[in-house]
Design a protein around this motif. Sequence first.
Motif, mmCIF file in Angstrom:
data_model
loop_
_atom_site.group_PDB
_atom_site.id
_atom_site.type_symbol
_atom_site.label_atom_id
_atom_site.label_comp_id
_atom_site.label_asym_id
_atom_site.label_seq_id
_atom_site.Cartn_x
_atom_site.Cartn_y
_atom_site.Cartn_z
ATOM 1 N N UNK A 113 85.974 57.920 53.491
ATOM 2 C CA UNK A 113 86.640 58.433 52.269
ATOM 3 C C UNK A 113 86.933 59.925 52.431
ATOM 4 N N UNK A 114 85.952 60.643 52.929
ATOM 5 C CA UNK A 114 86.101 62.097 53.069
ATOM 6 C C UNK A 114 87.102 62.459 54.168
ATOM 7 N N UNK A 115 87.006 61.758 55.277
ATOM 8 C CA UNK A 115 87.885 62.063 56.425
ATOM 9 C C UNK A 115 88.900 60.943 56.604
ATOM 10 N N UNK A 116 89.551 60.546 55.496
ATOM 11 C CA UNK A 116 90.449 59.380 55.527
ATOM 12 C C UNK A 116 91.598 59.576 56.504
ATOM 13 N N UNK A 117 91.959 60.850 56.756
ATOM 14 C CA UNK A 117 93.068 61.083 57.689
ATOM 15 C C UNK A 117 92.718 60.669 59.117
ATOM 16 N N UNK A 118 91.422 60.563 59.400
ATOM 17 C CA UNK A 118 91.010 60.084 60.734
ATOM 18 C C UNK A 118 90.960 58.561 60.780
ATOM 19 N N UNK A 119 91.180 57.920 59.631
ATOM 20 C CA UNK A 119 91.113 56.448 59.564
ATOM 21 C C UNK A 119 92.368 55.926 58.867
ATOM 22 N N UNK A 120 93.509 56.137 59.503
ATOM 23 C CA UNK A 120 94.781 55.856 58.814
ATOM 24 C C UNK A 120 95.065 54.367 58.602
ATOM 25 N N UNK A 121 94.204 53.494 59.127
ATOM 26 C CA UNK A 121 94.464 52.055 58.963
ATOM 27 C C UNK A 121 94.374 51.603 57.504
ATOM 28 N N UNK A 122 93.714 52.396 56.647
ATOM 29 C CA UNK A 122 93.623 52.050 55.219
ATOM 30 C C UNK A 122 93.886 53.299 54.386
ATOM 31 N N UNK A 123 94.314 53.121 53.126
ATOM 32 C CA UNK A 123 94.473 54.304 52.257
ATOM 33 C C UNK A 123 93.112 54.846 51.812
ATOM 34 N N UNK A 124 93.093 56.082 51.393
ATOM 35 C CA UNK A 124 91.832 56.707 50.967
ATOM 36 C C UNK A 124 91.174 55.922 49.828
ATOM 37 N N UNK A 125 92.011 55.389 48.925
ATOM 38 C CA UNK A 125 91.454 54.658 47.774
ATOM 39 C C UNK A 125 90.651 53.426 48.218
ATOM 40 N N UNK A 126 91.031 52.856 49.347
ATOM 41 C CA UNK A 126 90.281 51.708 49.864
ATOM 42 C C UNK A 126 88.850 52.146 50.208
ATOM 43 N N UNK A 127 88.724 53.285 50.887
ATOM 44 C CA UNK A 127 87.388 53.771 51.278
ATOM 45 C C UNK A 127 86.582 54.181 50.041
ATOM 46 N N UNK A 128 87.293 54.717 49.058
ATOM 47 C CA UNK A 128 86.594 55.077 47.817
ATOM 48 C C UNK A 128 86.046 53.823 47.122
ATOM 49 N N UNK A 129 86.845 52.766 47.112
ATOM 50 C CA UNK A 129 86.379 51.517 46.491
ATOM 51 C C UNK A 129 85.149 50.970 47.224
ATOM 52 N N UNK A 130 85.142 51.111 48.536
ATOM 53 C CA UNK A 130 83.975 50.662 49.308
ATOM 54 C C UNK A 130 82.733 51.459 48.885
ATOM 55 N N UNK A 131 82.916 52.756 48.713
ATOM 56 C CA UNK A 131 81.799 53.597 48.238
ATOM 57 C C UNK A 131 81.322 53.128 46.873
ATOM 58 N N UNK A 132 82.269 52.746 46.035
ATOM 59 C CA UNK A 132 81.910 52.407 44.660
ATOM 60 C C UNK A 132 81.047 51.156 44.569
ATOM 61 N N UNK A 133 81.080 50.320 45.586
ATOM 62 C CA UNK A 133 80.202 49.135 45.568
ATOM 63 C C UNK A 133 78.741 49.606 45.525
ATOM 64 N N UNK A 134 78.411 50.574 46.382
ATOM 65 C CA UNK A 134 77.043 51.122 46.359
ATOM 66 C C UNK A 134 76.805 51.932 45.084
#
Length: 216
Positions: A113-134
């Motif tokens: 989520x923080x370094x989403x530009x290094x993980x361009x395969x998904x949008x930042x919001x996807x990583x944020x949603x993953x965080x939100x599960x925890x």
Amino acid sequence: MADFPVLYSFRRCPYAMRARLALAYSQTQVELREIVLRNKPQAMLDVSPKGTVPVLVLPDGRVLEESFDIMRWALRQNDPQDWLLNSEPELQWDIQGLIQENDFVFKQHLDRYKYFDRHPERPQSYYRDECMVSLAKLEARLAANQGYLVLPRMSLADMAIVPFVRQFAHVDRDWFYTNDYPHLQAWVKGFCESDLFKQVMPKFATWQESDSSLIF
Ligand SMILES: N[C@@H](CCC(=O)N[C@@H](CS)C(=O)NCC(=O)O)C(=O)O
């Protein structure tokens, strides 16, 4: 300075932060050596070749190179509010489980989520949603325990995990403080405004091998 434990630390690292929080709370003085991750001092690598902070070197030569071990060591020296939950031993597994999820699940998603530009395969919001599960699980616990994770009072779990959620909050503060997680917001805000947090966050000068000691 053989009498003080030596702590290799990096101010903004949430693992190092949780170690400093436990040391400050337990009033355990250490010689603090602020490092730069890109240029780790040889003295640190000599005692802990894996090269992560925090590292605590005890006066008897023992080396603690996991933040959670440093926290537990500090609390065993002095734990005035029973953060270790010695009075509720059955809840200690709960703490372990929460920290495992934080360190091995949430932290991975947080980095993306923080370094989403290094993980361009998904949008930042996807990583944020993953965080939100925890984070949804933490929100439910905070709601059930009057603003704390395990019991209606502070424990090791709160202090071990809140530095990571603070990091999450700071990726997009506007989003964090307007979402539907009021207990999480209050928990992070209370932490950031606490004396203990301020005590462990001064701007430390980077340690050089020739430096005189900085006692923390
Ligand atoms: N499991 C370790 C993780 C510590 C960790 O990963 N620290 C990061 C900084 S936040 C680090 O030192 N990374 C090494 C590097 O970036 O070179 C602990 O709990 O202490």
